[in-house]
Design an enzyme around this catalytic site. Structure first.
Site, PDB file in Angstrom:
ATOM      1  N   CYS A 192       0.799  -1.226   0.000  1.00  0.00           N
ATOM      2  CA  CYS A 192       0.000   0.000   0.000  1.00  0.00           C
ATOM      3  C   CYS A 192       0.830   1.273   0.000  1.00  0.00           C
ATOM      4  O   CYS A 192       0.280   2.377  -0.043  1.00  0.00           O
ATOM      5  CB  CYS A 192      -0.950  -0.003   1.191  1.00  0.00           C
ATOM      6  N   HIS A 332      -2.030   8.364   6.306  1.00  0.00           N
ATOM      7  CA  HIS A 332      -2.372   7.090   5.665  1.00  0.00           C
ATOM      8  C   HIS A 332      -3.792   6.704   6.063  1.00  0.00           C
ATOM      9  O   HIS A 332      -4.571   6.258   5.230  1.00  0.00           O
ATOM     10  CB  HIS A 332      -1.361   6.024   6.094  1.00  0.00           C
ATOM     11  N   GLU A 343      -0.508   5.468  13.844  1.00  0.00           N
ATOM     12  CA  GLU A 343      -0.277   6.759  13.195  1.00  0.00           C
ATOM     13  C   GLU A 343      -0.645   7.925  14.113  1.00  0.00           C
ATOM     14  O   GLU A 343      -0.003   8.977  14.076  1.00  0.00           O
ATOM     15  CB  GLU A 343      -1.068   6.830  11.890  1.00  0.00           C
ATOM     16  N   LYS A 361      -8.861   8.387   2.620  1.00  0.00           N
ATOM     17  CA  LYS A 361      -9.500   7.075   2.522  1.00  0.00           C
ATOM     18  C   LYS A 361     -10.916   7.074   3.084  1.00  0.00           C
ATOM     19  O   LYS A 361     -11.696   6.165   2.775  1.00  0.00           O
ATOM     20  CB  LYS A 361      -8.639   6.016   3.219  1.00  0.00           C
ATOM     21  N   HIS A 366      -9.692   2.516   0.525  1.00  0.00           N
ATOM     22  CA  HIS A 366      -8.271   2.176   0.467  1.00  0.00           C
ATOM     23  C   HIS A 366      -7.969   1.616  -0.918  1.00  0.00           C
ATOM     24  O   HIS A 366      -8.339   0.483  -1.246  1.00  0.00           O
ATOM     25  CB  HIS A 366      -7.926   1.156   1.546  1.00  0.00           C
ATOM     26  N   PHE A 425       1.722  -3.359   3.911  1.00  0.00           N
ATOM     27  CA  PHE A 425       2.025  -4.696   4.413  1.00  0.00           C
ATOM     28  C   PHE A 425       3.491  -5.014   4.112  1.00  0.00           C
ATOM     29  O   PHE A 425       4.024  -4.638   3.070  1.00  0.00           O
ATOM     30  CB  PHE A 425       1.146  -5.734   3.734  1.00  0.00           C
TER      31      PHE A 425
END
Length: 437
Positions: A192, A332, A343, A361, A366, A425
């Site tokens: 991502c 993010h 975060e 998002k 996402h 990931f």
């Protein structure tokens, strides 16, 4: 065959002269961190299939999540899909039949970005133009379809185009073909964070002198029953099937997972002095790009965010900013329990002066490998417009650190400096630092 005065052929002489001209355009110091200008933007998302509709959708703060017919009967049957553009018509030409959906998304966004930058690929020096396009998965729908054909009808039913349609680098290759870009064509895969990684690599290509222009970004389209169900089985997706529009809620106390999306975004990057020389427009400056790896877990982020912090610190070091000089953070913000907690701790610890925070998002879902590039576009637009889009479905932040999240409606702010976070990931972390032009 004609020869020059030194005995070489005319063709060889011309080649040397062309090489000398290219070398003259390269930076004198390859290790320098000269200004890198963003000169063009292209974007295709669930919120809009061009810059203006995307920005309007983002500033509305309204989620684009909806139930999808193709996901009917799955554990999660909703997503954020691109519906406002006919991709086949937008791509055009006879080659469209050989492209998977993620490739079409990338090509449409790339063409937008190049036109926005004021370039005509028919007239640029193609061997000085690079393409860096992050893709996480590739043409999984094509793979699944051909797996069914093999099982049902045997080997002769498998398409001879399966491999070139499904491989992740197909998007970079097709964009390079369409644009006549003969410089490096790369397809970084950092899950991502791939779109942000692509932008960082593009900056390196300019700094090293390998390219004069780089078209960089990310693309992804994996809204298939198999992939969506796989993420659902991991426990990564929201299960708010009764109200999909409220499902993606970054930093909310009651968040329960992300909503799958699809899309593409591309930026045209050039050295700042080259833009001035051609009389072009600089929309923003990319002044820092940091990367790091958690080396902690295949899917979970390092809980205290120390790995991600290293990426942010490197981006700030390259930008020559102190943390207190950052006006805005494009987070993010996945709407998952672990990412948003990490975060939140990261932002609160690194930026105690509380810069404004947004998380796209909430609106577009996402988009996986495209996310970092889409959020880079959003960051550039925030710098340009002096307006911070709100986070969808968020009223207030209740985690350990108090963040200045923009909610409900856009906030007017003169943003001079901004950082965009991307995490993937595998523990991949990328931070991009942008400054207003």
């Amino acid at each position: 065959m004609s020869q020059s005065a030194d005995g070489s052929t005319g063709a060889a002489s011309r080649d040397r002269a062309a090489g000398a001209a290219r070398a003259a355009r390269r930076p004198a110091t390859h290790g320098s961190r000269a200004g890198v200008a963003v000169t063009g933007l292209g974007v295709v998302t669930p919120a809009g299939a061009d810059e203006h509709s995307f920005w309007g959708g983002l500033c509305s703060g309204m989620s684009t999540a909806r139930r999808c017919e193709e996901l009917a009967g799955m554990p999660v049957d909703f997503a954020c899909s691109v519906e406002s553009v006919d991709l086949d018509a937008a791509v055009g030409g006879r080659s469209v039949w050989r492209m998977a959906r993620f490739v079409k998304l990338a090509l449409v966004a790339a063409r937008q970005a190049v036109a926005d930058a004021g370039h005509d690929p028919a007239h640029w020096e193609g061997d000085r133009v690079g393409v860096v396009l992050g893709v996480g998965v590739g043409g999984v729908s094509v793979l699944v379809d051909n797996a069914r054909r093999l099982a049902d009808d045997g080997p002769d039913a498998v398409s001879p185009l399966l491999v070139p349609m499904m491989i992740p680098n197909a998007a970079a290759g097709e964009v390079a073909i369409a644009l006549g870009a003969h410089g490096p064509s790369l397809a970084p895969v950092t899950a991502c964070a791939s779109g942000a990684t692509a932008i960082s690599v593009a900056r390196d290509l300019l700094d090293s002198g390998q390219c004069d222009i780089v078209v960089a970004g990310g693309a992804e389209s994996v809204l298939t029953p198999l992939v969506v169900t796989a993420f659902a089985r991991m426990g990564a997706l929201s299960t708010r099937s009764d109200d999909p529009a409220s499902a993606s809620r970054p930093f909310a106390a009651d968040r329960d997972g992300f909503v799958m999306g699809e899309g593409a975004a591309m930026l045209v990057l050039e050295r700042e002095r080259d833009v001035r020389a051609r009389g072009g427009r600089t929309r923003a400056l990319l002044v820092g790009a940091g990367s790091s790896t958690d080396a902690y877990h295949p899917t979970a982020p390092e809980p205290d965010g120390r790995g991600a912090q290293r990426a942010v610190e490197e981006a700030l070091r390259q930008a020559d900013w102190a943390p207190g000089e950052v006006d805005h953070v494009n987070a993010h913000g996945t709407s998952t329990l672990l990412n948003d907690a990490m975060e939140t701790a990261l932002i609160g610890r690194m930026f105690p002066h509380a810069p404004t925070v947004t998380a796209p998002k909430g609106v577009v879902g996402h988009t996986l490998a495209a996310a970092g590039a889409i959020e880079a576009v959003a960051t550039v637009l925030t710098l340009e417009h002096g307006l911070v889009p709100p986070i969808a479905n968020l009223d207030s932040v209740t985690d350990a650190f108090e963040l200045d999240c923009v909610v409900k409606e856009p906030r007017r702010q003169c943003v001079e400096t901004a950082v965009s976070h991307s995490f993937g990931f595998g523990g991949h972390n990328v931070a991009l630092a942008f400054r207003r032009a």
